[in-house]
Design a protein around this motif. Structure first.
Motif, PDB file in Angstrom:
ATOM      1  N   ILE A  16     -95.518  80.732  -9.395  1.00 39.93           N
ATOM      2  CA  ILE A  16     -95.801  82.168  -9.402  1.00 39.93           C
ATOM      3  C   ILE A  16     -95.607  82.728 -10.804  1.00 39.93           C
ATOM      4  N   LEU A  17     -94.562  82.240 -11.508  1.00 41.13           N
ATOM      5  CA  LEU A  17     -94.344  82.675 -12.887  1.00 41.13           C
ATOM      6  C   LEU A  17     -95.509  82.267 -13.776  1.00 41.13           C
ATOM      7  N   VAL A  18     -96.049  81.068 -13.568  1.00 36.51           N
ATOM      8  CA  VAL A  18     -97.198  80.605 -14.341  1.00 36.51           C
ATOM      9  C   VAL A  18     -98.401  81.513 -14.107  1.00 36.51           C
ATOM     10  N   ASP A  19     -98.599  81.952 -12.847  1.00 31.87           N
ATOM     11  CA  ASP A  19     -99.747  82.789 -12.511  1.00 31.87           C
ATOM     12  C   ASP A  19     -99.604  84.221 -13.024  1.00 31.87           C
ATOM     13  N   TYR A  20     -98.415  84.801 -12.862  1.00 30.45           N
ATOM     14  CA  TYR A  20     -98.236  86.229 -13.142  1.00 30.45           C
ATOM     15  C   TYR A  20     -97.487  86.520 -14.438  1.00 30.45           C
ATOM     16  N   GLY A  21     -96.880  85.495 -15.055  1.00 31.44           N
ATOM     17  CA  GLY A  21     -96.166  85.708 -16.308  1.00 31.44           C
ATOM     18  C   GLY A  21     -97.030  86.307 -17.403  1.00 31.44           C
ATOM     19  N   PRO A  22     -98.253  85.759 -17.647  1.00 27.72           N
ATOM     20  CA  PRO A  22     -99.097  86.337 -18.695  1.00 27.72           C
ATOM     21  C   PRO A  22     -99.401  87.821 -18.480  1.00 27.72           C
ATOM     22  N   LEU A  23     -99.585  88.233 -17.228  1.00 22.09           N
ATOM     23  CA  LEU A  23     -99.841  89.650 -16.944  1.00 22.09           C
ATOM     24  C   LEU A  23     -98.636  90.504 -17.335  1.00 22.09           C
ATOM     25  N   LEU A  24     -97.438  90.019 -17.018  1.00 19.71           N
ATOM     26  CA  LEU A  24     -96.224  90.761 -17.375  1.00 19.71           C
ATOM     27  C   LEU A  24     -96.076  90.846 -18.890  1.00 19.71           C
ATOM     28  N   VAL A  25     -96.451  89.771 -19.595  1.00 17.70           N
ATOM     29  CA  VAL A  25     -96.413  89.801 -21.054  1.00 17.70           C
ATOM     30  C   VAL A  25     -97.387  90.851 -21.579  1.00 17.70           C
ATOM     31  N   PHE A  26     -98.597  90.896 -21.008  1.00 15.90           N
ATOM     32  CA  PHE A  26     -99.596  91.894 -21.421  1.00 15.90           C
ATOM     33  C   PHE A  26     -99.029  93.311 -21.231  1.00 15.90           C
ATOM     34  N   LEU A  27     -98.458  93.573 -20.072  1.00 10.14           N
ATOM     35  CA  LEU A  27     -97.906  94.902 -19.791  1.00 10.14           C
ATOM     36  C   LEU A  27     -96.803  95.262 -20.785  1.00 10.14           C
ATOM     37  N   GLY A  28     -95.918  94.300 -21.047  1.00  7.38           N
ATOM     38  CA  GLY A  28     -94.809  94.566 -21.959  1.00  7.38           C
ATOM     39  C   GLY A  28     -95.268  94.884 -23.362  1.00  7.38           C
ATOM     40  N   VAL A  29     -96.196  94.085 -23.894  1.00  6.85           N
ATOM     41  CA  VAL A  29     -96.691  94.303 -25.255  1.00  6.85           C
ATOM     42  C   VAL A  29     -97.491  95.595 -25.330  1.00  6.85           C
ATOM     43  N   TYR A  30     -98.317  95.855 -24.321  1.00  3.31           N
ATOM     44  CA  TYR A  30     -99.118  97.086 -24.303  1.00  3.31           C
ATOM     45  C   TYR A  30     -98.209  98.319 -24.321  1.00  3.31           C
ATOM     46  N   LYS A  31     -97.165  98.311 -23.496  1.00  2.00           N
ATOM     47  CA  LYS A  31     -96.255  99.459 -23.442  1.00  2.00           C
ATOM     48  C   LYS A  31     -95.493  99.618 -24.752  1.00  2.00           C
ATOM     49  N   PHE A  32     -95.147  98.478 -25.381  1.00  2.00           N
ATOM     50  CA  PHE A  32     -94.393  98.532 -26.639  1.00  2.00           C
ATOM     51  C   PHE A  32     -95.206  99.210 -27.737  1.00  2.00           C
ATOM     52  N   TYR A  33     -96.511  98.912 -27.787  1.00  2.00           N
ATOM     53  CA  TYR A  33     -97.367  99.447 -28.845  1.00  2.00           C
ATOM     54  C   TYR A  33     -98.126 100.703 -28.417  1.00  2.00           C
ATOM     55  N   GLN A  34     -97.911 101.160 -27.185  1.00  2.00           N
ATOM     56  CA  GLN A  34     -98.683 102.311 -26.691  1.00  2.00           C
ATOM     57  C   GLN A  34     -98.378 103.555 -27.519  1.00  2.00           C
ATOM     58  N   PRO A  35     -99.421 104.197 -28.033  1.00  2.00           N
ATOM     59  CA  PRO A  35     -99.245 105.381 -28.885  1.00  2.00           C
ATOM     60  C   PRO A  35     -99.186 106.659 -28.045  1.00  2.00           C
ATOM     61  N   PRO A  36     -99.001 107.812 -28.705  1.00  2.00           N
ATOM     62  CA  PRO A  36     -99.141 109.090 -27.995  1.00  2.00           C
ATOM     63  C   PRO A  36    -100.536 109.223 -27.393  1.00  2.00           C
ATOM     64  N   GLU A  37    -100.647 110.004 -26.320  1.00  2.00           N
ATOM     65  CA  GLU A  37    -101.920 110.131 -25.610  1.00  2.00           C
ATOM     66  C   GLU A  37    -103.042 110.659 -26.495  1.00  2.00           C
ATOM     67  N   THR A  38    -102.702 111.357 -27.579  1.00  2.00           N
ATOM     68  CA  THR A  38    -103.723 111.961 -28.440  1.00  2.00           C
ATOM     69  C   THR A  38    -104.328 110.958 -29.418  1.00  2.00           C
ATOM     70  N   SER A  39    -103.743 109.766 -29.512  1.00  2.00           N
ATOM     71  CA  SER A  39    -104.212 108.786 -30.499  1.00  2.00           C
ATOM     72  C   SER A  39    -105.155 107.781 -29.856  1.00  2.00           C
ATOM     73  N   THR A  40    -106.451 107.967 -30.087  1.00  2.00           N
ATOM     74  CA  THR A  40    -107.445 107.053 -29.524  1.00  2.00           C
ATOM     75  C   THR A  40    -107.390 105.692 -30.200  1.00  2.00           C
ATOM     76  N   PHE A  41    -107.288 105.672 -31.543  1.00  2.00           N
ATOM     77  CA  PHE A  41    -107.247 104.403 -32.253  1.00  2.00           C
ATOM     78  C   PHE A  41    -106.011 103.603 -31.863  1.00  2.00           C
ATOM     79  N   GLY A  42    -104.880 104.307 -31.748  1.00  2.00           N
ATOM     80  CA  GLY A  42    -103.647 103.624 -31.367  1.00  2.00           C
ATOM     81  C   GLY A  42    -103.751 102.995 -29.998  1.00  2.00           C
TER      82      GLY A  42
END
Length: 215
Positions: A16-42
């Motif tokens: 299950i970790l093999v199947d869903y681990g990459p998705l959790l990594v995507f979510l974590g990295v996306y949230k870490f770099y997520q900019p303010p809502e007004t920043s389209t480029f970010g």
């Protein structure tokens, strides 16, 4: 027991970790770099960083599966190839739609393969899972292939509806809180049918642990 009389190695929840681990990594990295809502480029930058991490994590999961379990299932190889392919398109074109379309492509591919095989009297899921459930007879594998095929097609439709109705971040969380629970729930509904077709009672947990990758 395998044909040499040795116990079948138990993979536990690592599958299950093999199947869903990459998705959790995507979510974590996306949230870490997520900019303010007004920043389209970010926002695009966060998607690209998350996609790169997703692709790397998917390849790492595939390699881990090889070294930990001694093999890589054909379904995992196919899903990883599509993750890398659609991820590359996302980075190249800087458009998050490709990472959102990727689950639809995976679901439809597996759905068409399984239903097409069932119509021809071939239980392709038995091949793709490498006969993971000992004792299940041919009719059981055919029914399981048909049922998963239909489920995958329905999930492809659901992904398209949510992709068009939700924001990118809301769609990401739906992957975790909608798609994953639905996959586990559907898997559990297949256990009674498999028990009627030869699945050993003590192997029922393996049905959950060895479920097909769900995009």
């Amino acid at each position: 027991m395998n044909e040499q009389g040795k116990p079948k190695p138990k993979s536990g929840w690592l599958n299950i970790l093999v199947d869903y681990g990459p998705l959790l990594v995507f979510l974590g990295v996306y949230k870490f770099y997520q900019p303010p809502e007004t920043s389209t480029f970010g926002e695009i930058a966060a998607v690209i960083y998350g996609t790169i991490a997703f692709m790397v994590a998917a390849v790492v999961a595939l390699v881990f599966s090889k070294f930990k379990f001694g093999h890589v299932s054909p379904m995992l190889i196919l899903s990883t190839a599509l993750i890398v392919g659609f991820g590359g398109l996302t980075i190249w074109l800087q458009d998050e739609k490709f990472i959102q379309i990727k689950p639809t492509a995976i679901y439809l591919l597996f759905g068409v393969l399984l239903i097409g095989g069932w119509l021809r009297g071939k239980a392709l899921l038995q091949i793709l899972l490498e006969a993971a459930f000992e004792g299940v007879d041919r009719q059981g594998w055919l029914k399981l292939s048909r049922n998963w095929g239909i489920f995958f097609v329905l999930m492809a439709g659901l992904n398209e509806v949510l992709r068009m109705q939700l924001s990118f971040e809301s769609w990401l969380w739906a992957k975790l809180w909608v798609f994953m629970p639905l996959s586990f729930l559907f898997t559990f509904t297949q256990i009674p049918m498999l028990l009627k077709h030869g699945l050993a009672l003590e192997d029922r947990d393996e049905v959950v642990q060895d479920e097909p990758p769900t995009a």
